[in-house]
Design an enzyme around this catalytic site. Structure first.
Site, short mmCIF file in Angstrom:
data_model
loop_
_atom_site.label_atom_id
_atom_site.label_comp_id
_atom_site.label_asym_id
_atom_site.label_seq_id
_atom_site.Cartn_x
_atom_site.Cartn_y
_atom_site.Cartn_z
CG ASP A 35 -1.84 -1.09 1.70
OD1 ASP A 35 -2.04 -1.53 0.27
OD2 ASP A 35 -3.00 -0.72 2.20
CE LYS A 57 -7.57 -0.71 -2.49
NZ LYS A 57 -8.15 -1.45 -2.11
CG MET A 172 -10.66 5.77 4.88
SD MET A 172 -11.11 5.18 3.49
CE MET A 172 -11.39 4.02 4.84
N1 SAH Z 1 -5.28 0.00 8.15
C1 SAH Z 1 -5.80 1.36 8.63
C2 SAH Z 1 -6.43 1.90 7.98
C3 SAH Z 1 -6.78 2.20 6.47
S1 SAH Z 1 -8.31 3.03 5.73
C4 SAH Z 1 -5.24 1.24 9.70
O1 SAH Z 1 -5.48 0.23 10.48
O2 SAH Z 1 -4.37 2.49 10.12
C5 SAH Z 1 -6.60 4.77 5.44
C6 SAH Z 1 -7.37 5.65 6.45
O3 SAH Z 1 -6.21 5.30 7.46
C7 SAH Z 1 -6.60 7.09 5.60
O4 SAH Z 1 -8.02 7.79 5.21
C8 SAH Z 1 -6.75 8.15 7.44
O5 SAH Z 1 -7.96 8.16 7.30
C9 SAH Z 1 -6.15 6.82 7.90
N2 SAH Z 1 -4.73 6.19 8.49
C10 SAH Z 1 -4.10 5.74 7.87
N3 SAH Z 1 -2.53 5.89 7.97
C11 SAH Z 1 -2.71 7.40 9.19
C12 SAH Z 1 -1.28 8.22 9.01
N4 SAH Z 1 -0.36 7.79 8.95
N5 SAH Z 1 -1.98 8.89 9.75
C13 SAH Z 1 -3.29 9.58 10.28
N6 SAH Z 1 -4.42 8.59 9.43
C14 SAH Z 1 -3.44 7.51 8.84
#
Ligand code: SAH
Length: 246
Positions: A35, A57, A172
């Site tokens: 990713d 994505k 998101m």
């Molecule tokens: N599986 C991931 C989430 C994927 S959906 C998890 O458990 O974190 C993608 C969303 O995750 C982004 O739109 C944001 O809201 C959040 N996200 C992922 N990495 C992030 C980061 N380093 N800082 C802030 N938000 C993050």
């Protein structure tokens, strides 16, 4: 002989915030399907040993369809490779990790799951915000804001959430923040309820904006906060130790 697929949670972006098991899996991978939210420093370390396939994505932008990702991981595993599906945060917190699991099962490919540090918890914690704090609240809930309230694809009852007494963690949730906050205010959430938005948690570019549910839309606009960001709604976001400097 068939290889296998390991779904690995890469954590929120800092190479130190992956599990030991996740790192071990990465080191034995022949193919890494990654990713855009994973720690890229870790990918650079293993490029000589493994083929790295990016399947980014970008929200509302360039993306690899989920079916294509499923096809890639299954195809390489069937060719005998050890495939690491390297996913930001935790594989089962959004990001469609369970669909990848199901695709492997359907193809008869052995599949394992290694949990990751989810941005849904780490985002708040890295900003110094306890998602629960005894005496302030009793729990938290994590929801996706990728569709607005009232959208037929959504399953979240935002009105009930607003009055649930829980900390609400929204992933998101930047694009539809105006619709989401309006719905929660209309349901009776006090406009003065504190909110924090944490952008790029666990990376050198991390930023935190603190506001209220009544003002957060303009605060986000003014600050230029962009995804990926975690939005945290609730009284715990008014807490936060002085050691956080961002
Ligand atoms: N599986 C991931 C989430 C994927 S959906 C998890 O458990 O974190 C993608 C969303 O995750 C982004 O739109 C944001 O809201 C959040 N996200 C992922 N990495 C992030 C980061 N380093 N800082 C802030 N938000 C993050």
């Amino acid at each position: 002989m068939s290889g296998r697929v390991i779904l690995v949670g890469a954590g929120p972006g800092d190479p130190d915030l992956i599990t030991v098991a996740g790192l071990k899996a990465l080191k034995i991978a022949d193919v890494v399907v990654a990713d855009r939210l994973v720690p890229t420093a870790l990918l650079d370390e293993i490029r000589d040993q493994a083929e790295v396939i990016p399947v980014g994505k970008v929200p509302r932008g360039e993306f690899t369809p989920q079916e294509e990702i499923n096809r890639i991981i299954v195809e390489h595993a069937l060719a005998g490779k050890t495939v690491v599906r390297f996913k930001g945060g935790d594989p089962f917190v959004f990001g469609r990790g369970y669909e990848e699991w199901q695709a492997c099962e359907a193809a008869g490919v052995p599949v394992e799951y290694i949990p990751g540090v989810s941005s849904s918890i780490a985002g708040a914690g890295l900003a110094g915000i306890p998602v629960t704090h005894r005496g302030t609240n009793q729990g938290f809930i994590v929801v996706s804001g990728h569709v607005p309230p009232g959208d037929s694809r959504g399953t979240v009852d935002w009105g009930n959430l607003a009055v649930s007494g829980l900390t609400i963690v929204i992933l998101m949730g930047i694009h539809y923040l105006p619709e989401i906050t309006a719905r929660m205010l209309a349901a009776g959430l006090d406009a003065a309820t504190p909110v924090a938005v944490v952008e790029r948690a666990a990376t050198p570019n991390m930023r935190v904006v603190r506001s209220t549910i009544g003002d957060v839309v303009s605060a986000v606009k003014e600050s230029g906060i962009m995804p990926p960001a975690v939005t945290i709604v609730g009284d715990v976001t008014a807490l936060g130790p002085a050691f956080v400097t961002c």
